[in-house]
Design a protein around this motif. Structure first.
Motif, PDB file in Angstrom:
ATOM      1  N   GLN A 225       0.620  -1.324   0.004  1.00  0.00           N
ATOM      2  CA  GLN A 225       0.049   0.097   0.029  1.00  0.00           C
ATOM      3  C   GLN A 225       0.827   1.199   0.066  1.00  0.00           C
ATOM      4  OE1 GLN A 225      -2.302  -0.485   3.438  1.00  0.00           O
ATOM      5  NE2 GLN A 225      -3.668  -2.043   2.518  1.00  0.00           N
ATOM      6  N   LEU A 226       1.805   1.390   1.000  1.00  0.00           N
ATOM      7  CA  LEU A 226       2.915   2.422   0.889  1.00  0.00           C
ATOM      8  C   LEU A 226       3.497   2.759  -0.543  1.00  0.00           C
ATOM      9  CD1 LEU A 226       4.553   1.960   4.352  1.00  0.00           C
ATOM     10  CD2 LEU A 226       2.869   3.540   3.567  1.00  0.00           C
ATOM     11  N   ARG A 227       3.821   1.449  -1.108  1.00  0.00           N
ATOM     12  CA  ARG A 227       4.273   1.754  -2.489  1.00  0.00           C
ATOM     13  C   ARG A 227       3.502   2.165  -3.507  1.00  0.00           C
ATOM     14  NH1 ARG A 227       8.139  -3.879  -1.888  1.00  0.00           N
ATOM     15  NH2 ARG A 227      10.120  -2.802  -1.005  1.00  0.00           N
ATOM     16  N   MET A 228       2.369   1.811  -3.506  1.00  0.00           N
ATOM     17  CA  MET A 228       1.257   2.198  -4.380  1.00  0.00           C
ATOM     18  C   MET A 228       1.057   3.610  -4.102  1.00  0.00           C
ATOM     19  SD  MET A 228      -0.747   1.411  -6.941  1.00  0.00           S
ATOM     20  CE  MET A 228      -0.829  -0.334  -7.128  1.00  0.00           C
ATOM     21  N   GLU A 229       1.046   4.055  -3.052  1.00  0.00           N
ATOM     22  CA  GLU A 229       0.868   5.474  -2.793  1.00  0.00           C
ATOM     23  C   GLU A 229       2.035   6.527  -3.341  1.00  0.00           C
ATOM     24  OE1 GLU A 229       0.482   6.335   1.420  1.00  0.00           O
ATOM     25  OE2 GLU A 229      -1.826   6.586   1.292  1.00  0.00           O
ATOM     26  N   ALA A 230       3.210   5.630  -3.358  1.00  0.00           N
ATOM     27  CA  ALA A 230       4.530   6.231  -3.607  1.00  0.00           C
ATOM     28  C   ALA A 230       4.445   6.552  -5.283  1.00  0.00           C
ATOM     29  CB  ALA A 230       5.785   5.636  -3.234  1.00  0.00           C
ATOM     30  N   ALA A 231       3.975   5.506  -5.979  1.00  0.00           N
ATOM     31  CA  ALA A 231       3.966   5.298  -7.287  1.00  0.00           C
ATOM     32  C   ALA A 231       2.726   6.312  -7.959  1.00  0.00           C
ATOM     33  CB  ALA A 231       3.459   4.169  -7.905  1.00  0.00           C
TER      34      ALA A 231
ATOM     35  N   ARG B  55       6.541  -5.178 -10.761  1.00  0.00           N
ATOM     36  CA  ARG B  55       7.094  -5.969 -11.739  1.00  0.00           C
ATOM     37  C   ARG B  55       6.194  -6.288 -12.862  1.00  0.00           C
ATOM     38  NH1 ARG B  55      11.717  -3.417 -10.916  1.00  0.00           N
ATOM     39  NH2 ARG B  55      12.580  -4.038  -8.986  1.00  0.00           N
ATOM     40  N   HIS B  56       5.024  -6.515 -12.599  1.00  0.00           N
ATOM     41  CA  HIS B  56       4.204  -7.050 -13.380  1.00  0.00           C
ATOM     42  C   HIS B  56       2.688  -5.735 -13.718  1.00  0.00           C
ATOM     43  CE1 HIS B  56       0.419  -9.237 -14.983  1.00  0.00           C
ATOM     44  NE2 HIS B  56       1.062 -10.439 -15.195  1.00  0.00           N
ATOM     45  N   MET B  57       2.881  -5.309 -15.123  1.00  0.00           N
ATOM     46  CA  MET B  57       2.465  -4.110 -15.171  1.00  0.00           C
ATOM     47  C   MET B  57       0.818  -4.175 -15.302  1.00  0.00           C
ATOM     48  SD  MET B  57       4.593  -1.738 -15.552  1.00  0.00           S
ATOM     49  CE  MET B  57       5.485  -2.566 -14.245  1.00  0.00           C
ATOM     50  N   GLY B  58       0.506  -5.550 -15.671  1.00  0.00           N
ATOM     51  CA  GLY B  58      -1.140  -5.849 -15.966  1.00  0.00           C
ATOM     52  C   GLY B  58      -1.670  -5.714 -14.516  1.00  0.00           C
ATOM     53  N   ARG B  59      -0.959  -6.365 -13.600  1.00  0.00           N
ATOM     54  CA  ARG B  59      -1.337  -6.446 -12.148  1.00  0.00           C
ATOM     55  C   ARG B  59      -1.382  -5.034 -11.440  1.00  0.00           C
ATOM     56  NH1 ARG B  59       2.066 -10.091 -10.196  1.00  0.00           N
ATOM     57  NH2 ARG B  59       0.679 -11.956 -10.978  1.00  0.00           N
ATOM     58  N   PHE B  60      -0.170  -4.389 -11.962  1.00  0.00           N
ATOM     59  CA  PHE B  60      -0.148  -2.760 -11.285  1.00  0.00           C
ATOM     60  C   PHE B  60      -1.295  -2.127 -11.675  1.00  0.00           C
ATOM     61  CE2 PHE B  60       1.184   1.514 -12.328  1.00  0.00           C
ATOM     62  CZ  PHE B  60       1.419   2.030 -10.800  1.00  0.00           C
ATOM     63  N   ALA B  61      -1.564  -2.047 -12.946  1.00  0.00           N
ATOM     64  CA  ALA B  61      -2.702  -1.310 -13.529  1.00  0.00           C
ATOM     65  C   ALA B  61      -4.095  -1.709 -12.877  1.00  0.00           C
ATOM     66  CB  ALA B  61      -2.884  -1.656 -14.963  1.00  0.00           C
ATOM     67  N   THR B  62      -4.340  -2.783 -12.725  1.00  0.00           N
ATOM     68  CA  THR B  62      -5.540  -3.468 -12.087  1.00  0.00           C
ATOM     69  C   THR B  62      -5.825  -2.814 -10.529  1.00  0.00           C
ATOM     70  OG1 THR B  62      -5.717  -5.364 -13.443  1.00  0.00           O
ATOM     71  CG2 THR B  62      -6.900  -5.255 -11.536  1.00  0.00           C
ATOM     72  N   GLU B  63      -4.575  -2.995  -9.934  1.00  0.00           N
ATOM     73  CA  GLU B  63      -4.519  -2.426  -8.511  1.00  0.00           C
ATOM     74  C   GLU B  63      -4.719  -0.975  -8.095  1.00  0.00           C
ATOM     75  OE1 GLU B  63      -4.953  -4.321  -5.572  1.00  0.00           O
ATOM     76  OE2 GLU B  63      -5.375  -5.718  -7.032  1.00  0.00           O
ATOM     77  N   TYR B  64      -3.946  -0.175  -9.441  1.00  0.00           N
ATOM     78  CA  TYR B  64      -4.230   0.990  -9.242  1.00  0.00           C
ATOM     79  C   TYR B  64      -5.482   1.509  -9.670  1.00  0.00           C
ATOM     80  CZ  TYR B  64      -2.903   6.132 -10.112  1.00  0.00           C
ATOM     81  OH  TYR B  64      -2.734   7.183  -9.943  1.00  0.00           O
ATOM     82  N   ARG B  65      -6.137   1.053 -10.618  1.00  0.00           N
ATOM     83  CA  ARG B  65      -7.508   1.354 -10.738  1.00  0.00           C
ATOM     84  C   ARG B  65      -8.366   1.134  -9.579  1.00  0.00           C
ATOM     85  NH1 ARG B  65     -10.131   2.319 -16.042  1.00  0.00           N
ATOM     86  NH2 ARG B  65     -12.639   2.560 -15.562  1.00  0.00           N
ATOM     87  N   LYS B  66      -8.160   0.211  -8.778  1.00  0.00           N
ATOM     88  CA  LYS B  66      -9.089  -0.229  -7.633  1.00  0.00           C
ATOM     89  C   LYS B  66      -9.061   1.045  -6.681  1.00  0.00           C
ATOM     90  CE  LYS B  66      -9.110  -5.289  -7.814  1.00  0.00           C
ATOM     91  NZ  LYS B  66      -8.702  -6.459  -7.315  1.00  0.00           N
ATOM     92  N   CYS B  67      -7.413   1.515  -6.526  1.00  0.00           N
ATOM     93  CA  CYS B  67      -7.335   2.410  -5.352  1.00  0.00           C
ATOM     94  C   CYS B  67      -7.613   3.865  -6.060  1.00  0.00           C
ATOM     95  CB  CYS B  67      -5.612   2.510  -5.238  1.00  0.00           C
ATOM     96  SG  CYS B  67      -5.001   0.990  -4.744  1.00  0.00           S
ATOM     97  N   TYR B  68      -7.327   4.266  -7.025  1.00  0.00           N
ATOM     98  CA  TYR B  68      -7.653   5.755  -7.570  1.00  0.00           C
ATOM     99  C   TYR B  68      -8.770   6.150  -8.759  1.00  0.00           C
ATOM    100  CZ  TYR B  68      -3.449   5.954  -4.800  1.00  0.00           C
ATOM    101  OH  TYR B  68      -2.533   5.658  -3.480  1.00  0.00           O
ATOM    102  N   GLY B  69      -9.417   4.729  -8.967  1.00  0.00           N
ATOM    103  CA  GLY B  69     -10.570   4.856  -9.653  1.00  0.00           C
ATOM    104  C   GLY B  69     -10.123   5.660 -11.363  1.00  0.00           C
ATOM    105  N   CYS B  70      -8.954   5.137 -11.793  1.00  0.00           N
ATOM    106  CA  CYS B  70      -8.621   5.378 -13.178  1.00  0.00           C
ATOM    107  C   CYS B  70      -7.380   4.452 -13.338  1.00  0.00           C
ATOM    108  CB  CYS B  70      -8.477   6.934 -13.395  1.00  0.00           C
ATOM    109  SG  CYS B  70      -7.076   7.796 -12.565  1.00  0.00           S
ATOM    110  N   PRO B  71      -7.176   4.431 -14.739  1.00  0.00           N
ATOM    111  CA  PRO B  71      -6.054   3.673 -15.110  1.00  0.00           C
ATOM    112  C   PRO B  71      -4.702   4.491 -14.973  1.00  0.00           C
ATOM    113  CG  PRO B  71      -7.117   4.331 -16.999  1.00  0.00           C
ATOM    114  CD  PRO B  71      -7.807   4.476 -16.046  1.00  0.00           C
TER     115      PRO B  71
END
Length: 326
Positions: free
Chosen positions: A270-276, A299-315
């Motif tokens: 979660q901390l790393r996602m906030e930093a990204a 490292r996995h761009m697809g997984r990162f994009a999915t998790e990011y959208r869940k967190c912040y509502g956009c890709p």
């Protein structure tokens, strides 16, 4: 709130579905208004951005449907005054009628279908504001689905208080308002509504609040968190974190479960996602999404994009273009 400034006001009276779509999109997010062919429609809309809540008073006559064109990270609360409407959320339906508020998550596409005469008050709250409030109380990053209960009784308890506060705010709307312009008072009232909602209406994080996750973290948990912050870009392990905190791995896991409501590794993610997220909004445009993700250990761009959208509502690509608020 996105696209809205403190004290922003708007009034509309008309009968054109496209005009209504434009007005609502400007105020609450991307929607499309449709009416059956060869039917009459009258629509009145009064809006004010009152601090932490955008507030509106709506009256319509005729048949229409209002559907989302895209997901938005906002919470919409309908407070019916007269008439009923059907709210469709995916395959589920809720009848919005006087005495019962409907709570809609903008991350789930919904549609409001209205027949005949209808009037309601509505509140729009940026979910990021709720996440920030929960994160401050729980001392950990908070994101994901809020999962508020879909209905709230307006005749008792929290629902009654929210309804009364909303009616007070309604008195500031329109050209015939008997209440003078008072942005600070409106901001205070809207903040009270958000606090009431978070503290007393059941949602995904209610259990964490009631089980004491809001209690101050013990020193070993704080040491672990400080170590995470200092090593966000490093490939650290559970053993590394436990060693820095001065306790065993099992005690570390129990401490995070008790005081942070998650595991140490999930907290670190979660901390790393906030930093990204901060980098996506602030870094030079020449830096790619993939470079930023890798910088913070994803490292996995697809997984990162999915998790990011869940967190912040956009890709993440949209945030990279500067369209996502911080």
């Amino acid at each position: 709130m996105q696209g809205q400034k403190q004290g922003m006001r708007l009034s509309y009276l008309g009968s054109d579905a496209e005009e209504i779509s434009d007005v609502l999109t400007r105020c609450i997010g991307p929607v499309r208004v449709q009416q059956p062919p060869k039917t009459d429609l009258s629509y009145s809309y009064e809006f004010v951005a009152a601090g932490r809540v955008a507030f509106s008073r709506v009256a319509s006559q005729g048949s229409l449907s209002i559907g989302q064109r895209d997901e938005v990270p906002k919470l919409l609360i309908l407070l019916p005054l007269h008439g009923s409407a059907c709210v469709k959320i995916g395959k589920e339906s809720v009848i919005s009628k006087p005495g019962h508020a409907a709570i809609l998550d903008g991350n789930r596409l919904s549609e409001l279908q209205v027949e005949k005469v209808r009037s309601h008050l509505s509140l729009v709250i940026d979910q990021r504001d709720i996440f920030r409030q929960l994160g401050t109380v729980l001392e950990r990053p908070v994101y994901g689905a809020l999962d508020f209960v879909p209905e709230l009784d307006l005749a008792d308890g929290t629902g009654e208080i929210i309804f009364k506060l909303s009616q007070i705010i309604a008195g500031s709307l329109g050209s015939d308002s008997g209440i003078p312009d008072m942005p600070h008072a409106l901001s205070y009232l809207s903040g009270s509504i958000v606090s009431l909602l978070v503290d007393t209406v059941p949602h995904r994080f209610s259990g964490a609040l009631s089980q004491g996750e809001w209690l101050p973290s013990p020193k070993h948990v704080k040491r672990a968190v400080d170590f995470m912050h200092a090593n966000l870009r490093a490939p650290i392990s559970m053993s590394d974190i436990a060693g820095a905190a001065g306790i065993g791995v099992r005690s570390l896991q129990e401490g995070f479960k008790r005081f942070k409501g998650t595991s140490p590794i999930s907290y670190l993610a979660q901390l790393r996602m906030e930093a990204a997220h901060r980098d996506l909004l602030e870094a030079d445009q020449s830096v790619s999404v993939a470079e930023i993700a890798r910088k913070w250990g994803f490292r996995h761009m697809g997984r990162f994009a999915t998790e990011y959208r869940k967190c912040y509502g956009c890709p993440p690509s949209e945030a990279r273009k500067g369209r996502a608020p911080s």
